[in-house]
Design an enzyme around this catalytic site. Structure first.
Site, PDB file in Angstrom:
ATOM      1  N   ASN A   1     -10.721  -2.574  -6.421  1.00 18.94           N
ATOM      2  CA  ASN A   1      -9.853  -1.702  -7.227  1.00 18.94           C
ATOM      3  C   ASN A   1     -10.402  -1.433  -8.637  1.00 18.94           C
ATOM      4  O   ASN A   1      -9.993  -0.483  -9.298  1.00 18.94           O
ATOM      5  CB  ASN A   1      -8.433  -2.289  -7.348  1.00 18.94           C
ATOM      6  CG  ASN A   1      -7.619  -2.155  -6.084  1.00 18.94           C
ATOM      7  OD1 ASN A   1      -6.706  -2.932  -5.821  1.00 18.94           O
ATOM      8  ND2 ASN A   1      -7.944  -1.158  -5.259  1.00 18.94           N
TER       9      ASN A   1
ATOM     10  N   ASP B   1       0.833  -1.208   0.000  1.00 18.95           N
ATOM     11  CA  ASP B   1       0.000   0.000   0.000  1.00 18.95           C
ATOM     12  C   ASP B   1       0.868   1.258   0.000  1.00 18.95           C
ATOM     13  O   ASP B   1       1.987   1.246   0.514  1.00 18.95           O
ATOM     14  CB  ASP B   1      -0.916  -0.021   1.241  1.00 18.95           C
ATOM     15  CG  ASP B   1      -2.053   0.971   1.116  1.00 18.95           C
ATOM     16  OD1 ASP B   1      -2.315   1.454   0.005  1.00 18.95           O
ATOM     17  OD2 ASP B   1      -2.678   1.279   2.145  1.00 18.95           O
TER      18      ASP B   1
HETATM   19  C1  FPP Z   1      -1.877   0.113  -3.322  1.00 18.31           C
HETATM   20  O1  FPP Z   1      -1.436   1.439  -3.340  1.00 18.31           O
HETATM   21  C2  FPP Z   1      -1.341  -0.655  -4.437  1.00 18.31           C
HETATM   22  C3  FPP Z   1      -2.099  -1.262  -5.403  1.00 18.31           C
HETATM   23  C4  FPP Z   1      -3.547  -1.162  -5.450  1.00 18.31           C
HETATM   24  C5  FPP Z   1      -1.489  -2.012  -6.506  1.00 18.31           C
HETATM   25  C6  FPP Z   1      -0.192  -2.711  -6.251  1.00 18.31           C
HETATM   26  C7  FPP Z   1       0.520  -2.844  -7.527  1.00 18.31           C
HETATM   27  C8  FPP Z   1       1.852  -2.781  -7.710  1.00 18.31           C
HETATM   28  C9  FPP Z   1       2.800  -2.695  -6.608  1.00 18.31           C
HETATM   29  C10 FPP Z   1       2.424  -2.787  -9.100  1.00 18.31           C
HETATM   30  C11 FPP Z   1       2.123  -3.947  -9.969  1.00 18.31           C
HETATM   31  C12 FPP Z   1       2.200  -5.283  -9.313  1.00 18.31           C
HETATM   32  C13 FPP Z   1       2.691  -6.421  -9.869  1.00 18.31           C
HETATM   33  C14 FPP Z   1       2.502  -7.680  -9.130  1.00 18.31           C
HETATM   34  C15 FPP Z   1       3.428  -6.436 -11.134  1.00 18.31           C
HETATM   35  P1  FPP Z   1      -2.510   2.604  -3.445  1.00 18.31           P
HETATM   36  O2  FPP Z   1      -2.675   2.923  -4.876  1.00 18.31           O
HETATM   37  O3  FPP Z   1      -3.780   2.191  -2.771  1.00 18.31           O
HETATM   38  O4  FPP Z   1      -1.803   3.748  -2.682  1.00 18.31           O
HETATM   39  P2  FPP Z   1      -2.503   4.893  -1.796  1.00 18.31           P
HETATM   40  O5  FPP Z   1      -3.131   4.205  -0.618  1.00 18.31           O
HETATM   41  O6  FPP Z   1      -1.365   5.762  -1.402  1.00 18.31           O
HETATM   42  O7  FPP Z   1      -3.498   5.582  -2.662  1.00 18.31           O
END
Ligand code: FPP
Length: 246
Positions: free
Chosen positions: A69, A21
């Site tokens: 998501n 996250d």
């Molecule tokens: C949460 O951060 C992260 C995600 C919803 C996606 C995770 C994806 C990756 C790390 C990249 C691709 C993965 C692979 C396996 C190739 P957020 O967007 O919710 O962050 P925030 O809470 O700061 O808004």
């Protein structure tokens, strides 16, 4: 500073799960679009997978995309799907070199065709590897998983395949996406949020929880080792008292 040698090999979590996250906030702090955070999050994924495999962790499960998501802006969803495809394509060789098999949990059939095709191909091409299992939770939601399991069990009862009396924890377990995985031993969440967010609710019943303020793109080998050190210093009693252990 911790090194890989500081981690006791005999006390590793058999199953490590991570809620990655903070990508969006990481990007915002730099005055960039949220997708920039996801792009940089990929490097943290690569490093974490490699270190976990090197250490000898049996199962690593990453929360890459939740059922919720899909509600994000289209640009963000498209970018995440594209990152998935390019990462899978790029990392196939590394997965094989590190003896890692790829697995996926969730409603993967709802992924765009290109992503699903790539995913299936990498799963197939790494299926002979018997080192670490890397599971990507994609279009995954724990309540959805449990609901699906309940429906499947109810249908078996209705068709007299099983009788309700024999339903126990292991039967429920056998109907989850994670049927081939052990329970989670350690769950890490980055970015300073103290929530589980519909991730592996059944499977974390006895997991140790570890929260760090670090945003996912900054999560380094050092942070992983710190989490593992913390895990190794905990006493897991599974409802018993200290004196009963060992
Ligand atoms: C949460 O951060 C992260 C995600 C919803 C996606 C995770 C994806 C990756 C790390 C990249 C691709 C993965 C692979 C396996 C190739 P957020 O967007 O919710 O962050 P925030 O809470 O700061 O808004």
């Amino acid at each position: 500073m911790n090194t890989i040698e500081d981690i006791k090999k005999g006390r590793l979590p058999g199953h490590l799960a991570i809620i990655m996250d903070g990508n969006g906030r990481w990007a915002k702090e730099r005055g960039k679009l949220r997708v920039f955070g996801h792009q940089n999050g990929v490097e943290a994924v690569r490093q974490t997978v490699e270190t976990a495999a090197k250490l000898g962790i049996g199962h690593l499960t990453l929360y890459a995309f939740s059922t919720e998501n899909w509600k994000r802006p289209k640009l963000e969803v498209d970018t995440l799907m594209r990152l998935l495809v390019t990462s899978l394509r790029k990392e196939l060789k590394t997965l094989n070199e590190n003896n890692i098999s790829l697995n996926a949990i969730g409603r993967v059939d709802t992924l765009p065709e290109k992503a699903l095709k790539e995913l299936r191909e990498v799963i197939r091409k790494t299926s002979e590897n018997d080192g670490m299992t890397l599971t990507l939770a994609l279009s995954y939601g724990s309540r959805d998983e449990i609901t699906t399991a309940v429906k499947a069990i109810a249908s078996k009862v209705k068709n007299s395949i099983i009788s309700p009396e024999i339903i126990d924890e292991s039967i429920i377990n056998d109907h989850l996406y994670t049927r081939n995985l052990p329970d989670v031993d350690l769950l890490i969440r980055t970015s300073g949020e103290y929530r589980i967010s519909n991730f592996l609710l059944w499977q974390i019943a006895y997991a140790e929880l570890y929260f760090t303020d670090v945003f996912w793109p900054d999560f380094s080998e050092q942070h992983l080792l710190e989490a593992l050190k913390s895990y190794q210093n905990r006493e897991r009693r599974f409802g018993k008292i200290s004196e009963q252990l060992n």
